[in-house]
Design an enzyme around this catalytic site. Structure first.
Site, short mmCIF file in Angstrom:
data_model
loop_
_atom_site.label_atom_id
_atom_site.label_comp_id
_atom_site.label_asym_id
_atom_site.label_seq_id
_atom_site.Cartn_x
_atom_site.Cartn_y
_atom_site.Cartn_z
N ASN A 216 0.84 -1.19 0.00
CA ASN A 216 0.00 0.00 0.00
C ASN A 216 0.87 1.24 0.00
O ASN A 216 1.97 1.20 0.53
CB ASN A 216 -0.82 0.04 1.30
CG ASN A 216 -2.08 -0.74 1.17
OD1 ASN A 216 -2.77 -0.67 0.17
ND2 ASN A 216 -2.39 -1.50 2.20
N ASP A 285 -5.24 -5.64 2.06
CA ASP A 285 -6.48 -6.42 2.24
C ASP A 285 -6.33 -7.86 1.75
O ASP A 285 -7.03 -8.74 2.23
CB ASP A 285 -7.63 -5.72 1.50
CG ASP A 285 -8.00 -4.42 2.18
OD1 ASP A 285 -7.98 -4.39 3.43
OD2 ASP A 285 -8.27 -3.42 1.49
N ILE A 313 -6.94 -7.03 11.41
CA ILE A 313 -6.30 -6.98 12.74
C ILE A 313 -7.14 -6.16 13.72
O ILE A 313 -7.36 -6.57 14.86
CB ILE A 313 -4.87 -6.39 12.62
CG1 ILE A 313 -4.05 -7.24 11.64
CG2 ILE A 313 -4.19 -6.31 13.97
CD1 ILE A 313 -2.72 -6.65 11.23
N PHE A 329 -8.38 3.85 11.82
CA PHE A 329 -8.13 4.90 10.82
C PHE A 329 -8.86 4.54 9.54
O PHE A 329 -9.00 3.35 9.22
CB PHE A 329 -6.64 5.05 10.54
CG PHE A 329 -5.98 6.09 11.39
CD1 PHE A 329 -5.83 5.89 12.75
CD2 PHE A 329 -5.56 7.29 10.84
CE1 PHE A 329 -5.26 6.86 13.56
CE2 PHE A 329 -4.98 8.27 11.63
CZ PHE A 329 -4.83 8.06 12.99
N LYS A 343 -17.70 2.53 8.59
CA LYS A 343 -16.52 1.77 9.04
C LYS A 343 -16.43 1.71 10.55
O LYS A 343 -16.06 0.70 11.14
CB LYS A 343 -15.26 2.41 8.45
CG LYS A 343 -14.05 1.52 8.53
CD LYS A 343 -12.99 1.92 7.54
CE LYS A 343 -13.39 1.57 6.10
NZ LYS A 343 -12.40 1.99 5.14
N LYS A 347 -16.28 -1.85 12.29
CA LYS A 347 -15.08 -2.26 13.05
C LYS A 347 -15.33 -2.24 14.55
O LYS A 347 -14.45 -2.63 15.33
CB LYS A 347 -13.90 -1.34 12.71
CG LYS A 347 -13.60 -1.28 11.22
CD LYS A 347 -12.28 -1.92 10.85
CE LYS A 347 -12.14 -2.00 9.35
NZ LYS A 347 -10.97 -2.70 8.91
O1 C5P Z 1 -11.14 -1.64 6.09
P1 C5P Z 1 -10.10 -0.60 6.05
O2 C5P Z 1 -8.78 -1.12 5.57
O3 C5P Z 1 -10.46 0.66 5.34
O4 C5P Z 1 -9.95 -0.19 7.60
C1 C5P Z 1 -8.99 0.65 8.04
C2 C5P Z 1 -8.69 0.40 9.49
O5 C5P Z 1 -8.65 -1.00 9.79
C3 C5P Z 1 -7.34 0.93 9.90
O6 C5P Z 1 -7.39 1.28 11.27
C4 C5P Z 1 -6.43 -0.28 9.66
O7 C5P Z 1 -5.26 -0.20 10.45
C5 C5P Z 1 -7.33 -1.42 10.07
N1 C5P Z 1 -7.09 -2.67 9.33
C6 C5P Z 1 -6.57 -3.80 9.96
N2 C5P Z 1 -6.40 -4.97 9.28
C7 C5P Z 1 -6.75 -5.07 7.98
C8 C5P Z 1 -7.26 -3.95 7.31
C9 C5P Z 1 -7.41 -2.77 8.02
O8 C5P Z 1 -6.24 -3.70 11.16
N3 C5P Z 1 -6.55 -6.20 7.36
#
Ligand code: C5P
Length: 403
Positions: A216, A285, A313, A329, A343, A347
């Site tokens: 990324n 992702d 995570i 974030f 989101k 989350k």
């Molecule tokens: O779903 P998205 O990637 O937009 O979500 C962003 C948030 O989720 C951020 O806080 C990112 O650190 C966390 N995240 C994560 N593990 C993933 C994808 C995103 O902890 N596989």
């Protein structure tokens, strides 16, 4: 729903004293870094310092007049030596020459800088820089121990190659290290004292083969700024970082990782002790289902990769039976507010920080919107360090209410 705009706080003011030494050029970079992070920097230079770097350099970098002379009749500061230090949060002298250190140790006041230091009523820090034999000389060491007894903070010197070609102790610390030390001293609070804060930062890298991978666009700057400001607030900070080109900040524990699975494992190891989890990392992702151990040979045809989802995570942590206070974030490229609100619910986190990815990635500045149960809080564009300090205060407020 409430929407508030968080106003900028009054700037902290640093008096930067520069004495004569080759390292004066590093003080110019230091002034730039601190001014860029939102500090009001006022420079005082000795006559010898002006032989190494011109006052105009500091004037341009800080936007303020540079003081060089105790007897300047044109100065707008009546009694400059008193007024300058009265309005300052701290004085840093960098580089501090052996001669300046000797004068300071004995209370001499024969130029503007020594006079201001003697008349100060704020903390004083000095960054010595000199030839290794001058540093090792018993007279200098005696003076340094006098300064320590007087409560003056000595930062450095470091060991290494010197401008004279010799190798040893006496090099001034680098500008970035000095900037961190100044910020840690000036912005120190006890907001997160005794709290364990776990932060993920940077991108993850998912291997395709021995040399290629998926990642990324994330510089890690925001996560590193949050780690530094959490430490300023007194927290014990663990930073888990994907591959970035930044110098690790001065935190309690730094864990470098590569892939999302590595990052998850590191989080699982650390999470039991965590009070606050701030998930800044841009986790990939997807990862490649079958990683090729050798470099895949180029061919004329298409190449299909099977991608499988990575673990989320943040969702794992917020779903624990006794989760820490979780902050997520969201980097969006469109429909920021709608996507961020969705989101936050998905989350299951009390606080979600949103920014427009195309403006924030790699930049030293960002504009953030904090989403919590009370509504939206807009942090207008500012340096990532300033935004991180606002965020830490906001986290502290919400976290204290939850306890
Ligand atoms: O779903 P998205 O990637 O937009 O979500 C962003 C948030 O989720 C951020 O806080 C990112 O650190 C966390 N995240 C994560 N593990 C993933 C994808 C995103 O902890 N596989």
């Amino acid at each position: 729903m409430m929407i508030s705009r968080v106003s900028a706080e009054s700037k902290k003011r640093l008096l930067l004293g520069v004495t004569g030494g080759v390292a004066a050029y590093k003080a110019a970079e230091l002034a730039r870094l601190l001014a860029q992070d939102g500090m009001d920097v006022h420079t005082m230079m000795t006559q010898a310092a002006c032989r190494f770097v011109g006052p105009v350099t500091f004037q341009s970098l800080t936007g303020h007049t540079v003081y060089t002379d105790l007897w300047d009749a044109n100065t707008t500061q009546n009694m400059a030596h008193i007024n300058l230090s009265r309005s300052a949060d701290m004085i840093l002298v960098a580089p501090a020459s052996a001669d300046f250190i000797a004068k300071l140790a004995h209370g001499s006041a024969d130029d503007l800088l020594t006079t201001v230091c003697l008349a100060r009523d704020c903390p004083l820090m000095i960054a010595p820089a000199m030839n290794r034999q001058m540093w090792e000389n018993p007279a200098t060491q005696r003076n340094i121990s006098l300064l320590r007894q007087d409560g003056i903070k000595i930062i450095g010197p470091a060991s290494g190659e010197q401008a004279c070609g010799e190798i040893g102790m006496g090099r001034m610390l680098e500008a970035a290290e000095l900037a961190q030390a100044v910020q840690a001293a000036i912005y120190a609070t006890a907001l997160l004292q005794d709290k364990n804060v776990l932060i993920t930062a940077g991108p993850t890298f998912e291997a395709i083969d021995a040399v290629r991978g998926i990642t990324n666009r994330s510089s890690g700057k925001m996560g590193y700024a949050i780690a530094r400001t959490a430490a300023e607030a007194g927290a014990a900070v663990t930073l888990i970082s994907g591959p970035v080109c930044l110098v690790p900040p001065d935190v309690d524990k730094f864990i470098p990782v590569v892939s999302a699975e590595d990052m998850l494992r590191a989080v699982q190891t650390e999470i039991a002790q965590t009070d606050i989890f701030i998930s800044v990392a841009a986790v990939a992702d997807y990862r490649v289902a079958h990683v090729n151990q050798q470099k895949i040979k180029k061919s004329a045809g298409n190449l299909a990769l099977e991608l499988i989802p990575n673990p989320d995570i943040l969702t794992f942590v917020s779903g624990l039976p006794k989760p820490p206070f979780c902050v997520g974030f969201a980097a969006e490229t469109e429909n920021l507010e709608k996507n961020a609100a969705i989101k936050r619910r998905k989350k299951n986190v009390p606080l979600l920080v949103a920014n427009l990815a195309q403006h924030a990635i790699g930049s030293d500045e960002s504009e953030l919107i904090l989403f919590d149960d009370t509504g939206q809080h807009i942090l207008p564009k500012a340096s990532k360090m300033q935004q991180a300090r606002h965020l830490i205060k906001h986290i502290h407020r919400l976290y204290s209410q939850q306890q």
